[in-house]
Scaffold this active site. Sequence first.
Site, PDB file in Angstrom:
ATOM      1  N   GLN A  78       0.816  -1.219   0.000  1.00  0.00           N
ATOM      2  CA  GLN A  78       0.000   0.000   0.000  1.00  0.00           C
ATOM      3  C   GLN A  78       0.850   1.270   0.000  1.00  0.00           C
ATOM      4  O   GLN A  78       0.324   2.366  -0.227  1.00  0.00           O
ATOM      5  CB  GLN A  78      -0.955   0.010   1.203  1.00  0.00           C
ATOM      6  CG  GLN A  78      -2.019  -1.076   1.141  1.00  0.00           C
ATOM      7  CD  GLN A  78      -3.012  -0.893  -0.007  1.00  0.00           C
ATOM      8  OE1 GLN A  78      -3.136   0.185  -0.587  1.00  0.00           O
ATOM      9  NE2 GLN A  78      -3.731  -1.951  -0.340  1.00  0.00           N
ATOM     10  N   SER A 106       2.965  -5.259  -5.034  1.00  0.00           N
ATOM     11  CA  SER A 106       1.971  -5.893  -5.899  1.00  0.00           C
ATOM     12  C   SER A 106       1.594  -4.948  -7.034  1.00  0.00           C
ATOM     13  O   SER A 106       1.206  -3.808  -6.792  1.00  0.00           O
ATOM     14  CB  SER A 106       0.724  -6.235  -5.085  1.00  0.00           C
ATOM     15  OG  SER A 106      -0.284  -6.740  -5.947  1.00  0.00           O
ATOM     16  N   HIS A 144      -1.008  -4.818  -9.087  1.00  0.00           N
ATOM     17  CA  HIS A 144      -2.390  -4.363  -9.293  1.00  0.00           C
ATOM     18  C   HIS A 144      -2.841  -3.344  -8.253  1.00  0.00           C
ATOM     19  O   HIS A 144      -3.936  -2.792  -8.375  1.00  0.00           O
ATOM     20  CB  HIS A 144      -3.354  -5.548  -9.381  1.00  0.00           C
ATOM     21  CG  HIS A 144      -3.698  -6.229  -8.092  1.00  0.00           C
ATOM     22  ND1 HIS A 144      -4.831  -5.906  -7.387  1.00  0.00           N
ATOM     23  CD2 HIS A 144      -3.088  -7.208  -7.393  1.00  0.00           C
ATOM     24  CE1 HIS A 144      -4.908  -6.679  -6.315  1.00  0.00           C
ATOM     25  NE2 HIS A 144      -3.857  -7.480  -6.293  1.00  0.00           N
ATOM     26  N   CYS A 162     -18.180 -10.659   6.469  1.00  0.00           N
ATOM     27  CA  CYS A 162     -19.305 -11.492   6.874  1.00  0.00           C
ATOM     28  C   CYS A 162     -18.818 -12.925   7.008  1.00  0.00           C
ATOM     29  O   CYS A 162     -18.551 -13.592   6.033  1.00  0.00           O
ATOM     30  CB  CYS A 162     -20.402 -11.406   5.824  1.00  0.00           C
ATOM     31  SG  CYS A 162     -21.917 -12.180   6.338  1.00  0.00           S
TER      32      CYS A 162
HETATM   33  C1  LIG Z   1      -3.560  -6.482  -1.622  1.00  0.00           C
HETATM   34  C2  LIG Z   1      -2.542  -6.679  -0.568  1.00  0.00           C
HETATM   35  C3  LIG Z   1      -1.754  -7.844  -0.532  1.00  0.00           C
HETATM   36  C4  LIG Z   1      -1.935  -8.983  -1.495  1.00  0.00           C
HETATM   37  O1  LIG Z   1      -1.519  -8.639  -2.784  1.00  0.00           O
HETATM   38  P1  LIG Z   1      -1.819  -9.629  -4.008  1.00  0.00           P
HETATM   39  O2  LIG Z   1      -0.873  -9.175  -5.068  1.00  0.00           O
HETATM   40  O3  LIG Z   1      -3.251  -9.415  -4.372  1.00  0.00           O
HETATM   41  O4  LIG Z   1      -1.529 -11.015  -3.556  1.00  0.00           O
HETATM   42  C5  LIG Z   1      -0.818  -7.956   0.461  1.00  0.00           C
HETATM   43  N1  LIG Z   1      -0.642  -6.981   1.362  1.00  0.00           N
HETATM   44  C6  LIG Z   1      -1.370  -5.848   1.361  1.00  0.00           C
HETATM   45  C7  LIG Z   1      -1.119  -4.804   2.384  1.00  0.00           C
HETATM   46  C8  LIG Z   1      -2.347  -5.660   0.390  1.00  0.00           C
HETATM   47  O5  LIG Z   1      -3.092  -4.546   0.409  1.00  0.00           O
END
Ligand SMILES: *Cc1c(COP(=O)(O)O)cnc(C)c1O
Length: 403
Positions: free
Chosen positions: A190, A210, A212, A336
């Site tokens: 993040q 990551s 995406h 949920c």
């Molecule tokens: C989305 C997220 C992940 C996982 O990432 P992916 O590439 O979807 O496996 C790990 N840590 C944090 C803090 C995330 O927000």
Amino acid sequence: MAIWYNMTAMNMKTVYFDNNATTQVAPEVRDVMLPFLCELYGNPSSMHVFGGRVAKFLDRAREEVAAFINAEPDEIIFTACATESDNAAIRGAAEFSGAKPKIITTAVEHPAVLQPCRRLKAQGHEEVELPVDSDGRLDMDALRRELAGTRGAIVSVMWANNETGTVFPVAEVAGICREHGAVFHTDAVQAAGKVKIDVKSVPVDMLSLSGHKFHAPKGVGVLYVRRGVRFKPFMLGGHQEGHRRAGTENMPGIIALAKACEMARVGMAAEVEKLSAMRDRLEAGLVAACPDVRVNGDRANRLANTLNISFEYIEGEAIAYRLSDLGICISTGSACASGSLEPSHVIRAMGVPFTAVHGSVRFSLSRYNTMGEVDYILEKVPPVIAELRAMSPFGPGRTGGML
Ligand SMILES: *Cc1c(COP(=O)(O)O)cnc(C)c1O
């Protein structure tokens, strides 16, 4: 096939404020990856010129990703996602050590960190999840206490929290880990594109990203491993990624990720300014229009794009469903589980007051949001909150017969 046919029905107007879950692929990113889905389909490990040409692009992409976090290219390992990076770092470091090092993490990590740590606990490691305060701030004294007298512990503390946006003092954590000879991994998913990541000035040993989450597509991630830090590879097979991650590289994804890194590196300062202006307007507007709200997270150290807010006496799910009907996409702070509405582990770890725990929702913005969308939300949310509260058995002075 139905799956393709149905895509035409997806042109409904959406106001997307769930960017901590995933982001739109940037058009510039899509453009650079397309040739690797078409004519440049060679395998970068092939001996022939067709593969060799692709291998050169792989090298360039590695340099660009390294530049983004001020690392060396040979410290970058491409993976399939941050979940893989987190698993590979934590389990790989534990396995390399041979002994059973102590595992120290936080109570508010993403499951991709928490679950591997708990697996190691089940396998006989001592495992500790550090607490946070009611604003989501990490208890640094607890970290010092847990590290005292240890050698070679494995510490995983996220750079920024995905639910509240709270930014942890990773430089300080890294320094403390160094003093105790601990291996320090950080989940920086993040943080990418929102705060500066510089592994030369912040001495983390391992770091996960990551694609995406910052405008590259799903299915590509990064594990940074500082030179000299040893771990046992998780994926075994071919010699790719310097024998540290087997499997043919996802070239379209890697090229896309490199472009997303370049865009984040060049555009971050302006983007953060734009994001915080929109987020602050959203926050101020909701707080002014809705009584009995609580902003969750460390407002002094928070990602510019994230607003986690509790509307007391009502359920976050109900809010999210209503907004979804209006085309507004957000997340709740609760999941949920088996029919009962359990608040998220992050909100629970913060000890958010009873009345506010269940009504937490997250708005997370990106460069593609606009002030117009913020105003649309500010117009639509307050009546939804008022309506749900009118139906709620709870409220100031009303306890629904529960207490
Ligand atoms: C989305 C997220 C992940 C996982 O990432 P992916 O590439 O979807 O496996 C790990 N840590 C944090 C803090 C995330 O927000």
